[in-house]
Design an enzyme around this catalytic site. Sequence first.
Site, PDB file in Angstrom:
ATOM      1  N   ASP A 144       0.813  -1.228   0.000  1.00  0.00           N
ATOM      2  CA  ASP A 144       0.000   0.000   0.000  1.00  0.00           C
ATOM      3  C   ASP A 144       0.849   1.282   0.000  1.00  0.00           C
ATOM      4  O   ASP A 144       0.350   2.348  -0.333  1.00  0.00           O
ATOM      5  CB  ASP A 144      -0.918   0.025   1.234  1.00  0.00           C
ATOM      6  CG  ASP A 144      -1.803  -1.197   1.315  1.00  0.00           C
ATOM      7  OD1 ASP A 144      -2.023  -1.828   0.264  1.00  0.00           O
ATOM      8  OD2 ASP A 144      -2.271  -1.533   2.421  1.00  0.00           O
ATOM      9  N   GLY A 164      -4.987  -1.538  -1.943  1.00  0.00           N
ATOM     10  CA  GLY A 164      -4.357  -0.349  -1.361  1.00  0.00           C
ATOM     11  C   GLY A 164      -4.984   0.063  -0.041  1.00  0.00           C
ATOM     12  O   GLY A 164      -4.615   1.084   0.539  1.00  0.00           O
TER      13      GLY A 164
END
Length: 357
Positions: free
Chosen positions: A136, A179
């Site tokens: 992420d 993410g």
Amino acid sequence: MLRIGMLTSGGDCQALNAAMRGVVKGVCSKRDDVEIYGFQDGYKGLIYGNFEMLSSKEFSGILTRGGTILGTSRQPFKLMRVPDENGLDKVEAMKHTYHKLCLDCIVILGGNGTHKTANLLREEGLNVITLPKTIDNDLWGTDMTFGFQSAVDIATDTIDRIHTTATSHSRVFIVEVMGHKVGHVTLHAGIAGGADVILLPEIPYDIEVIVEVIQKRSEAGKAFTIIAVAEGAISKEDAKLKKKEYKEKLVNRTYPSIAYELAEQIRERTDKEVRITVPGHTQRGGSPCPYDRVFATRMGAAASQLILKKEYGYMLGDKNGNTIKMPLQDVAGKLKYVDPDCGLIKEAKMIGISFGC
Ligand code: F6P
């Protein structure tokens, strides 16, 4: 004797093995009297005393291997102070394992949640060094995390493949990118893959704007539209909800994820067929890309130097291409979001990419 504990925690990603290899090679090139204790499945191994003593040989030949040789698991920070089903105090158990093995320090590889627990262990008096891992790239205090570039490569490859089929059909294609709460992977993969629309959690979208983009492209003879949407993307309306209300909405949502909700909204408003692709955990799988191998090696090597100098309580990271160390207390619990006014977004807008706003 130098006794080092090591664990990987949270969701896995590429280059965890490369980073651990860096730590071990760095330390073992300077000291012969090293014992390495690898805890299995993240903090679980430290809590329940599941570990293996590993030799430096076991860290050879793993530079290119995905996953983690130690295994990992998610152990939510908010439950760390809650006793387990048998009444075990997890924090005390971790301290007990650490002291029983007479560890000099523990190297922890992880993302956001992992850093909160690492900081808690530091507050409890353990010598902790952490390495920034997560696809992420949302760890505050570092420009980069390992796993990110590999995930961007995979998400980009997915969009590339969608591109060729998209040009054969007059359809709208939605690619949903991982993410969590931030849009770094989607932003980079979206630009690299030539997406027409990029939707990020940091920029709430207006469905009417997206529909307008699709229609304008049709009028201009571009029959297809590719939308890269972050799994955490949010509409303008939902962004106005209180946190609790939004959480409730997500719990009761009939769609499996944002891509499906978006697809339905587009179908209702256009005559386009819509297709959805969710690469999901493929984004965390496979071999690390060369960038991640290099970056993870740098982080591992830097950690080895802190261990040798007995400097504890830091997360290693990168600022403007330089390796840095950040005090854990400054990093833990903070997210690094995409800045909606950053240069990359401005440049993407310059070439006509829509952010749905
Ligand atoms: O934090 C990494 C990540 O891959 C996120 O992008 C994603 O939201 C989450 O982990 C998925 O977690 P899990 O593997 O537990 O389903």
